[in-house]
Enzyme design. Sequence first.
Site, PDB file in Angstrom:
ATOM      1  N   ASP A  81      -2.107  11.007  -2.162  1.00  0.00           N
ATOM      2  CA  ASP A  81      -2.516   9.987  -3.131  1.00  0.00           C
ATOM      3  C   ASP A  81      -2.895  10.602  -4.469  1.00  0.00           C
ATOM      4  O   ASP A  81      -2.762   9.977  -5.512  1.00  0.00           O
ATOM      5  CB  ASP A  81      -3.677   9.158  -2.577  1.00  0.00           C
ATOM      6  CG  ASP A  81      -3.151   8.162  -1.568  1.00  0.00           C
ATOM      7  OD1 ASP A  81      -2.921   8.575  -0.418  1.00  0.00           O
ATOM      8  OD2 ASP A  81      -2.908   7.007  -1.950  1.00  0.00           O
ATOM      9  N   ARG A 140       0.873  -1.184   0.000  1.00  0.00           N
ATOM     10  CA  ARG A 140       0.000   0.000   0.000  1.00  0.00           C
ATOM     11  C   ARG A 140       0.907   1.231   0.000  1.00  0.00           C
ATOM     12  O   ARG A 140       2.118   1.112   0.109  1.00  0.00           O
ATOM     13  CB  ARG A 140      -1.015  -0.011   1.160  1.00  0.00           C
ATOM     14  CG  ARG A 140      -0.636  -0.633   2.447  1.00  0.00           C
ATOM     15  CD  ARG A 140       0.495   0.003   3.172  1.00  0.00           C
ATOM     16  NE  ARG A 140       0.275   1.429   3.352  1.00  0.00           N
ATOM     17  CZ  ARG A 140       1.199   2.319   3.598  1.00  0.00           C
ATOM     18  NH1 ARG A 140       2.482   1.965   3.685  1.00  0.00           N
ATOM     19  NH2 ARG A 140       0.926   3.591   3.758  1.00  0.00           N
ATOM     20  N   GLY A 141       0.270   2.414  -0.116  1.00  0.00           N
ATOM     21  CA  GLY A 141       1.040   3.646  -0.270  1.00  0.00           C
ATOM     22  C   GLY A 141       1.131   3.932  -1.761  1.00  0.00           C
ATOM     23  O   GLY A 141       1.496   3.045  -2.551  1.00  0.00           O
ATOM     24  N   ALA A 142       0.786   5.161  -2.148  1.00  0.00           N
ATOM     25  CA  ALA A 142       0.597   5.462  -3.569  1.00  0.00           C
ATOM     26  C   ALA A 142       1.768   5.061  -4.479  1.00  0.00           C
ATOM     27  O   ALA A 142       1.573   4.308  -5.440  1.00  0.00           O
ATOM     28  CB  ALA A 142       0.249   6.943  -3.724  1.00  0.00           C
ATOM     29  N   ASN A 202      -5.396  12.455   0.729  1.00  0.00           N
ATOM     30  CA  ASN A 202      -4.442  11.609   1.476  1.00  0.00           C
ATOM     31  C   ASN A 202      -5.260  10.811   2.480  1.00  0.00           C
ATOM     32  O   ASN A 202      -6.500  10.937   2.560  1.00  0.00           O
ATOM     33  CB  ASN A 202      -3.364  12.467   2.149  1.00  0.00           C
ATOM     34  CG  ASN A 202      -2.226  11.611   2.699  1.00  0.00           C
ATOM     35  OD1 ASN A 202      -1.680  10.775   1.987  1.00  0.00           O
ATOM     36  ND2 ASN A 202      -1.886  11.788   3.955  1.00  0.00           N
ATOM     37  N   LYS A 203      -4.585   9.999   3.239  1.00  0.00           N
ATOM     38  CA  LYS A 203      -5.257   9.104   4.191  1.00  0.00           C
ATOM     39  C   LYS A 203      -6.290   9.826   5.037  1.00  0.00           C
ATOM     40  O   LYS A 203      -6.059  10.957   5.479  1.00  0.00           O
ATOM     41  CB  LYS A 203      -4.170   8.462   5.071  1.00  0.00           C
ATOM     42  CG  LYS A 203      -4.639   7.505   6.136  1.00  0.00           C
ATOM     43  CD  LYS A 203      -5.543   6.414   5.620  1.00  0.00           C
ATOM     44  CE  LYS A 203      -4.995   5.624   4.456  1.00  0.00           C
ATOM     45  NZ  LYS A 203      -6.042   4.814   3.753  1.00  0.00           N
ATOM     46  N   ARG A 209      -7.399  -0.234  -6.690  1.00  0.00           N
ATOM     47  CA  ARG A 209      -7.639   0.868  -5.743  1.00  0.00           C
ATOM     48  C   ARG A 209      -7.837   2.156  -6.558  1.00  0.00           C
ATOM     49  O   ARG A 209      -7.018   2.468  -7.420  1.00  0.00           O
ATOM     50  CB  ARG A 209      -6.468   1.001  -4.750  1.00  0.00           C
ATOM     51  CG  ARG A 209      -6.300  -0.269  -3.910  1.00  0.00           C
ATOM     52  CD  ARG A 209      -5.435  -0.040  -2.695  1.00  0.00           C
ATOM     53  NE  ARG A 209      -6.074   0.808  -1.718  1.00  0.00           N
ATOM     54  CZ  ARG A 209      -5.428   1.344  -0.687  1.00  0.00           C
ATOM     55  NH1 ARG A 209      -4.129   1.137  -0.524  1.00  0.00           N
ATOM     56  NH2 ARG A 209      -6.073   2.110   0.179  1.00  0.00           N
ATOM     57  N   GLN A 217      -1.908   2.493   9.965  1.00  0.00           N
ATOM     58  CA  GLN A 217      -0.614   2.611   9.254  1.00  0.00           C
ATOM     59  C   GLN A 217       0.406   3.390  10.094  1.00  0.00           C
ATOM     60  O   GLN A 217       1.611   3.166   9.968  1.00  0.00           O
ATOM     61  CB  GLN A 217      -0.792   3.330   7.908  1.00  0.00           C
ATOM     62  CG  GLN A 217      -1.506   2.523   6.838  1.00  0.00           C
ATOM     63  CD  GLN A 217      -2.988   2.815   6.804  1.00  0.00           C
ATOM     64  OE1 GLN A 217      -3.584   3.153   7.827  1.00  0.00           O
ATOM     65  NE2 GLN A 217      -3.601   2.675   5.653  1.00  0.00           N
TER      66      GLN A 217
HETATM   67  O1  MRU Z   1      -4.440   3.211   2.207  1.00  0.00           O
HETATM   68  P1  MRU Z   1      -2.962   3.441   2.082  1.00  0.00           P
HETATM   69  O2  MRU Z   1      -2.174   2.872   3.207  1.00  0.00           O
HETATM   70  O3  MRU Z   1      -2.446   3.008   0.724  1.00  0.00           O
HETATM   71  O4  MRU Z   1      -2.821   5.021   2.155  1.00  0.00           O
HETATM   72  C1  MRU Z   1      -1.543   5.581   2.103  1.00  0.00           C
HETATM   73  C2  MRU Z   1      -1.525   7.048   2.218  1.00  0.00           C
HETATM   74  O5  MRU Z   1      -2.541   7.706   2.371  1.00  0.00           O
HETATM   75  C3  MRU Z   1      -0.192   7.715   2.028  1.00  0.00           C
HETATM   76  O6  MRU Z   1      -0.086   8.854   2.805  1.00  0.00           O
HETATM   77  C4  MRU Z   1      -0.036   8.102   0.553  1.00  0.00           C
HETATM   78  O7  MRU Z   1      -0.335   7.002  -0.265  1.00  0.00           O
HETATM   79  C5  MRU Z   1       1.306   8.586   0.250  1.00  0.00           C
HETATM   80  S1  MRU Z   1       2.518   7.311   0.414  1.00  0.00           S
HETATM   81  C6  MRU Z   1       4.029   7.963   0.045  1.00  0.00           C
END
Ligand code: MRU
Length: 356
Positions: A240, A47-49, A250-251, A90, A199
């Site tokens: 994201d 996970r993470g963009a 973002n999250k 996603r 996270q």
């Molecule tokens: O649902 P996730 O864990 O994929 O969400 C991640 C985030 O919101 C991060 O802050 C974002 O993807 C940037 S990661 C460098």
Amino acid sequence: MYVAQPIEWTDRGVIMLDQRRLPAEEIFYTYTDYREVAKAIREMVIRGAPAIGVAAAMGVALGVLNSPAKSVEALRSEFTDISDTLAKTRPTAVDLFWALERMKRRFAEVTVQTSDLAKIKQEMVEEARQVHLEKRATDEAIGRFGAEFMPREGQVMTQCNAGALATGGIGTALGVIRVAYEQGRKLHVLVPETRPYLQGARLTAWELHKGGIPLTLITDNMVGHFLKAGKVGAIVTGADRIAANGDTANKIGTYQIAVLAKENKVPFYIAAPVSTFDLSIPDGEHIPIEERSAAEVTHLQGVRIAPDVKAAHPAFDVTPARYIAAIFTERGVARHPYNDSLRALASAGQSLATTL
Ligand code: MRU
């Protein structure tokens, strides 16, 4: 300093660290089928963009590499299926679509140059590995630009996990903190746990602890309290998707942190690669927000913590641009008005990107 490796291309397949099991266990899987990679993205093994983008590129490479197609035409039709499967995992992180588009462009170029299937497959693998390599260089550049904005000493705050686990490099927001720390800034990171998927508690706390960067874990509802105490010098999070006017998804929970930051006069920054920009949409209203399972809210790691009631789980929120003091990218720092600065960075172009 320790840097986690969430994903790696090997001759045996794509190796991924299962982020759902951290911090308790470090378990790695080897995927040889692109459908498994799609499932791993959907189910948050990775996970993470930016890391999702790397995984998607490697998923395409795996699909092409293992395709039974006997002609370029057959491979082209299969390419579409592979790409569509990965695209449906996603919806919010634009890096996923950026990586698929890039693989598609390379496939089109290579298939004009040759109809040798072995050569086409090799080029697609090379492209996916290149995407991963570039993420690493990108993170380091973001880190260098952003570090200048961190305080000489004192507390900084982040949200979710925008570290090595989320990018395959040194991280975006955590990359900024890491570079600043390595430059000698005496930082102490406040890490909100980031309900419901944790996270912050599970991943950011793990990464910072392993990297030797001092931290304090807090629950999400402590953010206002700590910002009001006046000891937080800066907040930096990942992104994201960033719309043309700077509105940033973002999250979930990032928006309320940004509002509280403004109220308490703490600068709130975003650290993200240019591939996170979506200049095709004017503002954050157009960003698709992923709805995840309500069970991730009613249960904690499989244990029910709420009665059997309706629960909502938007996985992201949008922070309006007016709350964002600056956006750190690998090509420089964007400031208000973002409509101009983001466009300038996006077209600052390949020459800059290749000198990273
Ligand atoms: O649902 P996730 O864990 O994929 O969400 C991640 C985030 O919101 C991060 O802050 C974002 O993807 C940037 S990661 C460098």
